[in-house]
Design an enzyme around this catalytic site. Structure first.
Site: not given
Ligand code: UFG
Length: 320
Positions: A72, A51-52, A142, A166, A31, A276, A138
């Site tokens: 990543a 660095d990998i 992947k 997920f 790492d 967002r 992102y």
């Molecule tokens: N959210 C809020 N407020 C916040 C943060 C998040 O409302 O302060 C909402 C986001 O809009 C989203 C949900 O909470 O609807 C979950 O958001 P996260 O940022 O916790 O996670 P994401 O679903 O955006 O993404 C995560 C991983 C990704 C992966 C994805 C797959 O970070 O790498 O789950 O489901 F691809």
């Protein structure tokens, strides 16, 4: 097995390294600590700070039974603003790693893929056969790595498994989520409960879901880690298998906040904020393939348990 864990100082990588050690494997973590933490590397593993892309060749020359590749860049928003960082940091680094794997005949690779490879789904829950149409850089990087891994499996006999996560949450004892810049829902909500933030912003309440907030499939990081152990055992030469990892149940942002209120006993003020960019409305996994082919059974599927473990970890860290 003698295993190389890239990104083993990060959240999922450190938990997986810990589970591998608990199961008697010999673990080397590599790492560069660009986002990970040296003290997150589990005791009992050998740690190489590097660095990998630079170090993979020399490391794998020692003869490994497998690589688990977590290292990543993983922030969706950042990937849209700085794509180079993601194509370079994710795709080029992984290609260098794949070349080292080929050169030294490493037989197994388990790769940390993501539900972000699917983009906005046509059907929910999402099976592995769903079209992969990522809506952010992102996810695109992947997916590109998944394609490269398939080519290496076919051409060079690599036994590979990609695990499409997920929404990973929770903690495994002393190993948990501690990003310098936190963007994930559950850690942010818990920061409010700890008094480190005044309120949580809910990104949109006009999504086409039951309560108008986004729905996600939350999976405990220990259950996720255990799928990696099963993937290692089930990797077959010349095959690249892909598995979704989720519990198959969706929770809205509002439901997550409610659960955090119940677990922490804190009122957790919440306010509606604009949507967002890049967020799909609903992401829920169909994980039947992992259950059938890997005999994977999540043991900690209850959202209260996931939040409880994250809360214990967060509080323990705050108390130092
Ligand atoms: N959210 C809020 N407020 C916040 C943060 C998040 O409302 O302060 C909402 C986001 O809009 C989203 C949900 O909470 O609807 C979950 O958001 P996260 O940022 O916790 O996670 P994401 O679903 O955006 O993404 C995560 C991983 C990704 C992966 C994805 C797959 O970070 O790498 O789950 O489901 F691809």
């Amino acid at each position: 097995m003698k295993l190389l864990v890239t990104g083993g100082a990060g959240y999922v990588g450190s938990v997986c390294a810990a589970r591998l050690l608990e199961n008697g494997h010999d673990v080397t973590v590599v790492d560069d600590l660009s986002t990970g933490h040296a003290d997150a590397v589990p005791p009992g593993s050998t740690f190489v700070q590097a660095d990998i892309a630079e170090a993979a060749g020399d490391l794998l020359a020692d003869g490994y039974d497998g690589v688990l590749h977590f290292a990543a860049k993983s922030l969706v928003g950042e990937s849209m603003q700085d794509p180079h960082k993601y194509w370079q940091g994710n795709v080029l680094t992984s290609l260098r790693l794949l070349e080292a794997v080929r050169e030294h005949g490493t037989p197994r690779l388990v790769f940390s893929s993501t539900a972000a490879t699917y983009g906005e789904p046509d059907t929910v829950p999402i099976p592995e056969t769903a079209p992969a149409r990522p809506t952010n850089t992102y996810g695109a990087t992947k997916l590109a790595i998944d394609h490269a891994i398939s080519s290496y499996a076919t051409a060079h006999g690599l036994g590979a498994v990609s695990l499409r996560y997920f929404n990973v949450a929770g903690a495994h004892g002393a190993f948990g989520e501690r990003h310098t810049v936190e963007t994930h829902l559950i850690p942010i909500v818990l920061q409010v409960a700890l008094g480190q933030r005044e309120q949580v912003q809910m990104y949109g309440d006009d999504w086409p879901t039951e309560d108008g907030t986004c729905v996600r499939d939350y999976i405990h990081v220990t259950d996720l880690a255990d799928a990696h152990l099963l993937a290692l055992d089930n990797a077959r030469p010349g095959e690249h298998r892909i598995y979704n990892l989720g519990n198959g149940t969706g929770f809205s942002v509002q439901q997550v906040i409610e659960t955090c209120r119940a677990v922490t006993g804190h009122p957790i003020p919440a306010a509606v904020a604009p949507r967002r960019a890049g967020d799909p409305a609903t992401l829920v996994a169909a994980s039947d393939r992992a259950r059938e082919e890997l005999s994977w059974k999540p043991k900690l599927a209850d959202l209260s348990v996931i939040v409880h473990d994250a809360w214990e970890f967060t509080r323990a860290r705050q108390q130092g």
